[in-house]
Write an enzyme that holds these catalytic residues in place. Sequence first.
Site, short mmCIF file in Angstrom:
data_model
loop_
_atom_site.label_atom_id
_atom_site.label_comp_id
_atom_site.label_asym_id
_atom_site.label_seq_id
_atom_site.Cartn_x
_atom_site.Cartn_y
_atom_site.Cartn_z
N THR A 30 -10.39 0.73 1.59
CA THR A 30 -10.56 1.88 0.78
C THR A 30 -11.70 1.30 -0.42
O THR A 30 -12.89 1.98 -0.40
CB THR A 30 -9.44 2.61 0.13
N ALA A 31 -11.44 0.55 -0.98
CA ALA A 31 -12.18 0.03 -2.11
C ALA A 31 -13.42 -0.60 -1.61
O ALA A 31 -14.41 -0.24 -2.16
CB ALA A 31 -11.45 -1.27 -2.90
N GLY B 4 -6.40 1.14 4.82
CA GLY B 4 -5.77 0.15 3.99
C GLY B 4 -6.51 0.11 2.68
O GLY B 4 -7.39 0.77 2.30
N CYS B 5 -5.56 -0.59 1.60
CA CYS B 5 -6.10 -0.66 0.14
C CYS B 5 -7.42 -1.26 0.06
O CYS B 5 -8.32 -0.82 -0.53
CB CYS B 5 -4.76 -0.94 -0.40
N TYR B 6 -7.45 -2.51 0.56
CA TYR B 6 -8.77 -3.12 0.40
C TYR B 6 -9.82 -2.48 1.10
O TYR B 6 -11.07 -2.37 0.56
CB TYR B 6 -8.55 -4.70 0.96
#
Lengths: 341, 341, 341, 341
Positions: free
Chosen positions: A148-149, A144-146
């Site tokens: 990953t960060a 997911g994007c969150y």
Amino acid sequence: MKVGILGATGYTGQELLRLLNNHPEVTLAHLGSSTSAGKRISDICPHLQESLENVLETEELPDVDVVFMALPHGIAAARARELMEHGIKIVDLGADFRLKDAQEYENWYKVKHADPALLPKAVYGLPELYRNEIAGKALVANPGCYPTASQLALVPLLRAGLLDPNSIIIDAKSGVSGAGRGIVQNLHYSEVNENFKAYGVGVHRHTPEIEQQLSGAADAKVVISFTPHLVPMTRGILATIYAGVKSGITEQELRDCWQQDYEKEPFIHVMPEREWPQTKYTNGSNHAFLQLRYDQRTGRVVLVSVIDNLVKGASGQAIQNMNILFDLPETTGLQTTALWP
Amino acid sequence: MKVGILGATGYTGQELLRLLNNHPEVTLAHLGSSTSAGKRISDICPHLQESLENVLETEELPDVDVVFMALPHGIAAARARELMEHGIKIVDLGADFRLKDAQEYENWYKVKHADPALLPKAVYGLPELYRNEIAGKALVANPGCYPTASQLALVPLLRAGLLDPNSIIIDAKSGVSGAGRGIVQNLHYSEVNENFKAYGVGVHRHTPEIEQQLSGAADAKVVISFTPHLVPMTRGILATIYAGVKSGITEQELRDCWQQDYEKEPFIHVMPEREWPQTKYTNGSNHAFLQLRYDQRTGRVVLVSVIDNLVKGASGQAIQNMNILFDLPETTGLQTTALWP
Amino acid sequence: MKVGILGATGYTGQELLRLLNNHPEVTLAHLGSSTSAGKRISDICPHLQESLENVLETEELPDVDVVFMALPHGIAAARARELMEHGIKIVDLGADFRLKDAQEYENWYKVKHADPALLPKAVYGLPELYRNEIAGKALVANPGCYPTASQLALVPLLRAGLLDPNSIIIDAKSGVSGAGRGIVQNLHYSEVNENFKAYGVGVHRHTPEIEQQLSGAADAKVVISFTPHLVPMTRGILATIYAGVKSGITEQELRDCWQQDYEKEPFIHVMPEREWPQTKYTNGSNHAFLQLRYDQRTGRVVLVSVIDNLVKGASGQAIQNMNILFDLPETTGLQTTALWP
Amino acid sequence: MKVGILGATGYTGQELLRLLNNHPEVTLAHLGSSTSAGKRISDICPHLQESLENVLETEELPDVDVVFMALPHGIAAARARELMEHGIKIVDLGADFRLKDAQEYENWYKVKHADPALLPKAVYGLPELYRNEIAGKALVANPGCYPTASQLALVPLLRAGLLDPNSIIIDAKSGVSGAGRGIVQNLHYSEVNENFKAYGVGVHRHTPEIEQQLSGAADAKVVISFTPHLVPMTRGILATIYAGVKSGITEQELRDCWQQDYEKEPFIHVMPEREWPQTKYTNGSNHAFLQLRYDQRTGRVVLVSVIDNLVKGASGQAIQNMNILFDLPETTGLQTTALWP
């Protein structure tokens, strides 16, 4: 290499098309869309001049080497097995294969997992952190994007035992494209513009994904506070992360840990001291930028991590995973520079 | 009531003009500007149709009952005494009289305080929390924007002893007008638009102000993590606050504490459960909206507080303080509804 | 091919860097900056990861094959001759060599032209319209952003004699990056955001450039109404153009004229009937999109033309011109797809 | 004065609520909503603190003195007669009573008019231009947003015979709230943000309304070119208007004409020469700003007119009309200053 995309007209599907146009080893062989089959890409996306001749197809079994699944959760789980049986490799951009525990999936996603027996075969595809596990696999769960960060900032420090694993708070902010292309009242331009809000407080589905991965890094059960927010911009994620630092650890040691892990990574950049990342540094690119500051007053470190949610947070990372699966240099097709200003 | 504004052309000065146009008891008697003296307001602000006849003056001693000082820090401290000696009441929108300790002021603002002997005479003007101390005073230190949003959420809970005072993290986000009207590269439209960033991490000057006030509420020294961020929008602050909850305290008790303190407050609104504030709810108005959620998994509560940084976070609150000084109903001139959408 | 950029830190300079990173035949050999010489690119532009090692130099005579001049008007005129005498080819992104008539230049730009004798040697570099004149030249005047959008729509129709040349009105709208990186009050984020305005009404310097080129196309003196506007977005130009149509000409004939001229152009796209271009279709790409509608009620045609002001309107077109000068395929280094959404 | 609103939850309905909260003579007696009857206003609009106690009702016959109809076109026509028969005055914010000719209505709106016999009883309510016709009427057709901006600039000049009525081109730009609260793909934040486009080219429904009114002013049939555009902002309309000027007329005469007609108007402001209006000057207010420039080179004048589409372009003007119907000063409840920045 013949590539298929299932869900080609969503934002991550369109982003795959944009990026794959620059990929020298790829032929777009199948663009599937449940809602727009029969139309040309240009009917949906007039800006995709390089793909205009492509016609959208039904989502039948494609004749390809690898398929990107850019589908709502629940659907990928039901379709993966048949694709794999035909020797097609899969990079799934959705959530269906990210959690190892089917029960946890059901708790947070409120649907039964369609094929839990496949879960052990899936590999979690965040190359900079789990590179060696990806090569040779057939089913990659694209993070997911969150997550990953968050992981880019936290995993090296947790692996090195520098943080108190029970103290982690992730306050994350995302551009609106992260909510997808669906049309709902609260994504109406007039209600997002000049507005900022938190959402999904305490219940966002990326929480168990982050906790699973951080627990692995810390080798202990990690429970986090995670609060996502909606920023009035289209692209970009910035995560501000707070964590207690183990006694005696200095800011320099934290920074050295990052730099050691990332110095050879083409996409991950630890910024010079006291300079802070901005989401726009990543606009349209697969890069991530990191910064930290240890606050002696509180004993906490503040970590900041930025990515483009549609690139490193979705389609760019998916292509990076595909490159690994096919033994290509990871940066192939991903060397575009951020659009600035 | 004759009112003067020193620094009438900055954003908080202009906002005072906008709001005072709706105030039935006020005559604008002196609009001071160091840079634009002699010009008409309309030369700077063509939209201020209601004030067009007003001419900007030098910042000499005005003949007024009360003066709003909307000046860079350092200047108000040097000018306050003379105004007070002439019987003029002061609401200072800057930072010079917020910190009780001149040394702390110098540590964070990097200038010597021009008149530390005045500090004990100043009252910290956040009416909902310190109302009784304001009436009858001659010098009000109007709180900072981030401190206003933070205290509205935290002070009632700290006073009631419901939070662990050493666990507080404030992750705050502000629209760009909070940075003032100065022209610098990083406020260029093209570099703020479609961008999000943290700034002043660990060193923002609102930190000691928040800590001073929270320490008072907790009756113990409170040290916080405070991280401000810049949102690509003009107005609005949202603070997301994390705090450990004292053992045995429930979400309902936290909510009850807020509701008890704020139920008669015209400007402070605790939202219905599971509905989260948005900055746009406060756009141009003096209202604040609050919400919280206790997370049993982590033992932390998440508090969200939103205000308009230029109204409740600056000029609106300043007028509210003036109303108290002159024994007017606090809502006088402040009953405008937020602009939506 | 060794390339130099003079004015590397402005927005068009940065955009050249971004695009040239994707150009297979180019070595960045000299990045000149009058204000930042000695600094690394990364000090100014942390997002330019691919150019981080490059150090900015003074703007001395560079040792290169071709130089892009991304300089304020007036400076390029003074420097071009020396560069040309050293055999360096020039693409000038500024205005100094666009007008054939030095007097006209002085009328509109309010400075004396430094080297009018060079004007006849300069070629006006809008490849799709003047391709054959560019090859073999040493000094290319890269068109302005508004003139590019306007000419792409108008020149084919004027050449074919389909329009009344005295009836042309160009109502143009630009994103803020077109105003450059300079910091002035009216580019402050808070004063551009949620705002729209006309500027330079009747006096914009692109007027004589457009008129010169349209006059050439119509083989008659053309005088236009031209009104630029500032849109609260970073990139993109849309020109809405009104013109009287010669008696008896149909919408189909107008469309056919465009399609005939542009059918083999990789960057120019006439949209399907009744679908209208959006600036975002060109975001970061060298593409242009066109549409028209003939209104029988008024006898006028409405033409709409969109480009990215920093790419087809500046740096992308400059690279396209460089490709022609060095006999490379025009699309080399320019095949990126627009960033959407 | 008991007031009802039919369609209280749309953007113009919400804007009526916002503005009427400041109106000293009004009691909100009936808030109708076909979709949300039974809910409290606060369920839809948490920011409307001043109206929170109001409950939405079905759209039955309300017990009020005046009703604002903020409904989709077609519905008001069918409901007006019954309301009028009960002595209720009507201000219709929709299109049903703007066109005098039922056939013209059907041509452009593609539905049959439900009650053409009422058309002669309706008055077109743009107070500054048709004030004397409004008083004493029972049914006011509130003008469209684009027509308001256009007429304020054009009608005085046409009445005075200064313009060539066959030369008029209106190039108009609107913020997104003008498209209403409906949720459709092309109002998704991600597809409007950082984007600019024309729409409805040659077919927008405000065309016949503008032409009808301009024909009246010119006392001759006027046919215009009208092109609306969507600006990535929430509020504001700017119309750029081109017209041929009658031979011998000077810029000063055009300006004098405006100033003579508008010098006593509290809401209409002709800006000082060479200063151009910005939409933000009107943000949330009922003001309009005008500017013009005559271009001797072309013989055309450029007129620029700005309003807030939801205030002077809809709900503010509706209240202004109500004030006239009930013999109140026109500015009652409308004296708010624009929100800036």
